[in-house]
Structure formats: structure tokens, C-alpha cells
Design a protein around this motif. Sequence first.
Motif, short mmCIF file in Angstrom:
data_model
loop_
_atom_site.label_atom_id
_atom_site.label_comp_id
_atom_site.label_asym_id
_atom_site.label_seq_id
_atom_site.Cartn_x
_atom_site.Cartn_y
_atom_site.Cartn_z
N UNK A 68 0.90 -0.90 0.02
CA UNK A 68 0.04 0.03 -0.01
C UNK A 68 0.86 1.20 -0.23
N UNK A 69 1.05 1.95 -1.24
CA UNK A 69 1.91 2.91 -1.06
C UNK A 69 1.62 4.08 -0.50
N UNK A 70 2.87 4.98 -0.10
CA UNK A 70 2.55 5.88 0.97
C UNK A 70 1.44 6.85 0.31
N UNK A 71 0.73 7.67 1.32
CA UNK A 71 -0.30 8.52 0.71
C UNK A 71 0.47 9.36 -0.38
N UNK A 84 -5.15 0.05 -8.68
CA UNK A 84 -5.55 -0.99 -7.56
C UNK A 84 -6.82 -1.59 -8.05
N UNK A 99 -3.12 -9.39 -1.62
CA UNK A 99 -3.02 -9.09 -0.01
C UNK A 99 -2.26 -7.67 0.28
N UNK A 100 -2.73 -6.89 1.05
CA UNK A 100 -2.26 -5.52 1.10
C UNK A 100 -1.13 -5.65 2.33
N UNK A 102 1.65 -2.99 4.58
CA UNK A 102 2.47 -1.33 4.47
C UNK A 102 3.97 -1.45 4.54
N UNK A 104 7.26 1.34 4.85
CA UNK A 104 7.81 2.83 4.85
C UNK A 104 9.04 2.94 3.84
#
Lengths: 332, 332
Positions: A68-71, A84, A99-100, A102, A104
Motif C-alpha cells: 500500500x503505497x504511501x499517501x 489497484x 494481499x495489502x 504497509x 515505509x
Amino acid sequence: MNKPTLASLAAELNVSRQTISNVINFPDRVRPETRARVQEAIERSGYRPSAAARALRNQRANALGLRLSNPRNGISGSIMDAFTHSLVERADQSGYRIVLFPARTNEEEVDKLVELRRTLAIDACILTDTWLDDARPAQLAEASVPFAAFGRPWGAKDHGRWADVDGRAGAAEAAAHLRALGHERIGYLGWSDGSPVGKDRRVGWAQALCLSGDQEAELAVEVEDTVDDGAAGMAELLSRGATAVVCASDTLSLGAFTVIRRRGGSRQCIIGFDNTPVARELGLSSMAQPVDEVAATVLDMVLAQIADPAVELEGVLIAPALVARQGSALTG
Amino acid sequence: MNKPTLASLAAELNVSRQTISNVINFPDRVRPETRARVQEAIERSGYRPSAAARALRNQRANALGLRLSNPRNGISGSIMDAFTHSLVERADQSGYRIVLFPARTNEEEVDKLVELRRTLAIDACILTDTWLDDARPAQLAEASVPFAAFGRPWGAKDHGRWADVDGRAGAAEAAAHLRALGHERIGYLGWSDGSPVGKDRRVGWAQALCLSGDQEAELAVEVEDTVDDGAAGMAELLSRGATAVVCASDTLSLGAFTVIRRRGGSRQCIIGFDNTPVARELGLSSMAQPVDEVAATVLDMVLAQIADPAVELEGVLIAPALVARQGSALTG
DNA sequence: GGGCTGAACTTGAACGATCCACGGGGGTTC
DNA sequence: GAACCCCCGTGGATCGTTCAAGTTCAGCCC
């Protein structure tokens, strides 16, 4: 009331587990009348094979990992959103789940992907936001995690497992469209971040207009990807005599629009990139990224690798499409 | 080079599988020196327990289902995006993954969730975009799929498993803020779709200003959620003597802004909803939805249900926060 | 009739982690 | 010193599916 399993169904029908398994996976191995009897029982009992047991036995999760890419940077985040969507829908049709997770940093992303793969939680993954000398493809290949990327391996060795939008062709089409509208001095409003994507778009604009080096330098302005900077850049371009502009993003085109509008100009002299909701709402033209085709392509690529880990693939470029708009009565 | 498993590690270390399993799951059951020896071997070999085997044995997937909602109505889509981000991050910290799936209708969503649950692909799910008389909670409860919703059970029986943003309080705060700035006729620009969310916000605005029924009818305008309609609505409100406006969305507030700006007014008399990137970019004030708190709450709720399916829960309302902005030098 | 073939179905053995009943060693208690 | 308990650890059984190797039986040919 308990969940039916192969064994419980088999006992009830006086056939073996394997026969039921065959009805589900290889229907033609079973005699039609037995097949019908089993199928009826499956429907009636609502039996569903356990994904966990399947994954364990087949060493295959039927799932793909996606960070899930950064905002995202402002307005343009919606491309990833659209991508997506397409990906999830197409994967679903092929029986794969997404499957997501996170992350950084890119390192953390690779670590998690390798971990997910080891634990049999995913079979492969999709990378996005590739950058200059991105190390992820090499690292994943090293760990033999199948992957495909939305984005070229800018600068790095070409691994062939990617699809990307042809920004150069898109910017060229935008420039050609503006010229066809009668504009003779068409500017380029781009990013100052030195991104390969931005450079590529700039090249497309310059080539389409056959600009000399001097002309290119004069008519291109590069700023940060914000509305304010876009406005300032547009003001500068106007002062240099430009009458139209190709923008590297809709954020910039929105900034340019605020300036054009204040001076009473037409929004038709601006073409943005990404065809975001804001551009749609404001009636601004924009180059629409073919995210659906990209999603289809990368999905095919990972499925091919799952089927045959040694398969050879080749990168694919897909041209964006111009969405020409003329504004609306009210906000025009 | 092959993937290590419990058995292979155990053989190598001359301990039993159970001992290794204990080191991972119940470290204090194992003597410190054995534990250290095992942990060292785990690190060295890169051993990771198979999620598939665990899921099969424990009848638990350590995953949550989330429907990828339909491409959102324009600019405001980013709330869901932000919510998804928070949810994924927090779920990850609790050792849960998020599984995305597509669905065109609520019925399809429920069907897929029940299926995913049966196949042991997810343990629970998160619902979003609840609507008047939403049937999903009851259907999921029926199928005993644990769930929690981002959104109240508007109209339907209160199942207690939800968290929501207190739009009424938010609209009230926005109205109070505008009054504190000296405005006396503060309008409301809302949706004509009859949504419960919209009604709730309107009530908050009217209550904060202690409006009579007549006053409320005069100062409220309801239109479709587009920039053009927002502009038209704002023009109407101005003609009725309003000097400031509370908008049900940033899309509407953007429309209102185009009108205010043309007339040379200040953007500070407009407050939108959702604090989208566009509002940020244009320097417009907006009520920020506390998506992070909502995500934390619904996550806690599903985890509680997984731990104890009979747990009793109560819905939670969380107030949004005003983000006051004053524009920028250039676009002001 | 013996042997061969293939279709239709069954059976045992995995996949890898965890639960459970149990065993051996060492200490405590009466 | 015998009974008891605790700690650390063992080995078998289990979760639900699928693969590989059977078994049974009908049909066919020489």
C-alpha cells in the motif's frame, strides 16, 4: 451445522474424497452420473474447499502481494487507486486475491515480500513507483519471488517484467493536439525533482514540436508538484510568450488554470496528466493513463511466472489517451 | 537451500518440533539456553512458520477482508484511501493482513465474504459505506462472520459493531467557527441525494446556529455533489444574503470557492468536509475526518470478536477536527 | 481362458504447524 | 524412601486437500 469437508461429504455419499476432489478439479475424470450426484451434494451442503488446506498441499496461496503505497503526492494519488481497482478486479477473475501490506521504505517492502512468500501467504507480487536504479527487482529475483512492476526499470538492468505508460508519446500527443488548435508557442510545465518520468515527458513534448535546444530551454519550466508552483510556473511561461502548455501533472495544470482564468484565457490551452477527478470536475483536458491495460499486463506477467518460473518476458509500453474537455457553462 | 521447516530444523538441532514451536509461541516454556540455541538457528536459517499450515491447524487465517469500494464520487474518494492506509498499518501491527476483493453490489460483497470466511481465507471483515437499512450486518451476523463497520447502521437495528464520524458535531463546529469570525448569515451547501450522512451534517449546522425552521429552509441549498452544482448553489446562497457557508464536501466547497473568488471574496468564509488534497492545495478550510481513530476502533472490534465471538460491543462516534486555512500568497 | 488395457474409483501418504498425552529427571514432602 | 509434582521435552494424531500408487472390473484380442 458444522462445516462440511471432503471427508464428511465423501462419507455421506459413499464415495471417496478423491472422487469429490476430482469432480471439483477435473470433472471429466468422473462418470457423468456420479459427477451429477456429487455436484448436487456440494450445492446442497454449501461445501467450499479450504483455501488453507489447498495452500498447504499445493504450495500455492492464490494470492498476490501489493504494497500500500504511501499517501500520494496530492491530487495525483488517484492513479494508483485506479490501478489497484483494475488489478483487484482482474486478479479476482483469475482466482487470485490481493494481499495489502504497509511498508515505509523499499527495503522494508522487499523484506516483507520475501517473508510473505516464505510463509506461503502470497505467490508473487506487484511493484509500483519504480525509481532510478531501483534495487527491488534484483533483490526479489535473488530471493526468487515472482514479480512484475508498474514502471520501467529506469537505469537498472532491464528485467523485462514490467509494463509502463509511455509518457513520452503522451506528452507528444498533447503537444501535437495544442499545435493543431493553432498554438505556435507551446510551453512545458514539469517537475524539478529530476524524476525519470518527468524527463521522459519533457522529451516527448520537445520532440513533437521539433524544438532546438535553445527553444526547449526557453519554453520549459520545472517546479515542485504543487498548485502554487504550477501557477507561478505558468505565469513565467506566459511572460516568455507561450500561449499553451503541456503539464506533467493535473496538480500543475490546476495551478496553471488559476492563472489562465484570472487573465480571462480559455482552459483549452492547458493539457494535464493523469486525468484525475479534479481535472474532470473542472473541465480540464488531460492525458489519461491506461491503468487498466497496465494492470492486465502485469497480472499476466506474474501468472506466467507462477506457471513457469523460468519464463522470459519483455517490458511493455502503453500509450496514454488524450481526454479533451472544454469546460462547463458555469465554471468556464 | 530448501525451505527449512519445523521438522528439518528440529532434526538439525536434535530437539523436537514442539520445542521449536514453543520457542516461537511460548518462549517461557523453554529453558533459556535451549531457547537461545533454537533462536540462533532460526535466525541463521531464515526459518519462517508456514502461514498456510498454521491457518489449517489453528483454523485461523490472520487476515481480514475488505471490499475495494467502487471508484468514489470524485474528489472525496481519498477518505477511503486514508482509512485503508490506517487500517492496513494497524492490522499489520497486530499480525493481520488485509485481503482485498471486488464487489459490484452489497449482495455480492456479502456472498464473497461468507465464501472467504468458509474457505478460511479471512477471519473477519470490515464494512464501509453503510447506508439506510443496510442489510449486510444482519446477513453477516447470520452467517457468523465477525465484522465491524465504518459507518452507523442508519435506520437498521443497532448491532453495536461500528465506529463513525460525528458529522453533526463537525458541521456544528464549522458553523460555530464561521460565526466566531463575525458572520451572521451562514449558509449550508449540502447534497440532494437524501443520504443520512448529509442530513446529519445539516442538522449539526442548523442546531449550532439555533435556526428556526424558516431560517433553515432559507439558508440551506442542496445539490448534486459536483463542482458545478456547488458553484450554482453558492451563487444562490449569496443571493439570499449568506456571507459564509458550511459545505457537505470539498467538492462543493471547491465549487463555492470558484464563485467567491470571482467576486473577490475571501476563501475563509468557506468550510468544506473531508480535508482532501484539493482543499489542502487550494488553502481551503475543511473538517478532517478522524479516519485513523476510526480504523483503530473497528480493528479492535473485529479482533475482540475473533477472540470471543459472543462479545458485546457498542458503537462509537468520533468528532472530526477543523483544519483552518488561509490560502497562499499566489492563489489567494 | 489368459493376458492386456483403460476407465472409474479408492487408499495411503504427504504438505507443516500445533495440541495432547505422556515420559524421564530432579526436587520436595511426609 | 516412596509418593508426588514440576519442568523440559517427545512422538503421535490432527487440520483438509491433493498426488501417486493402487484396486476392481468390463471389454477386447489372440
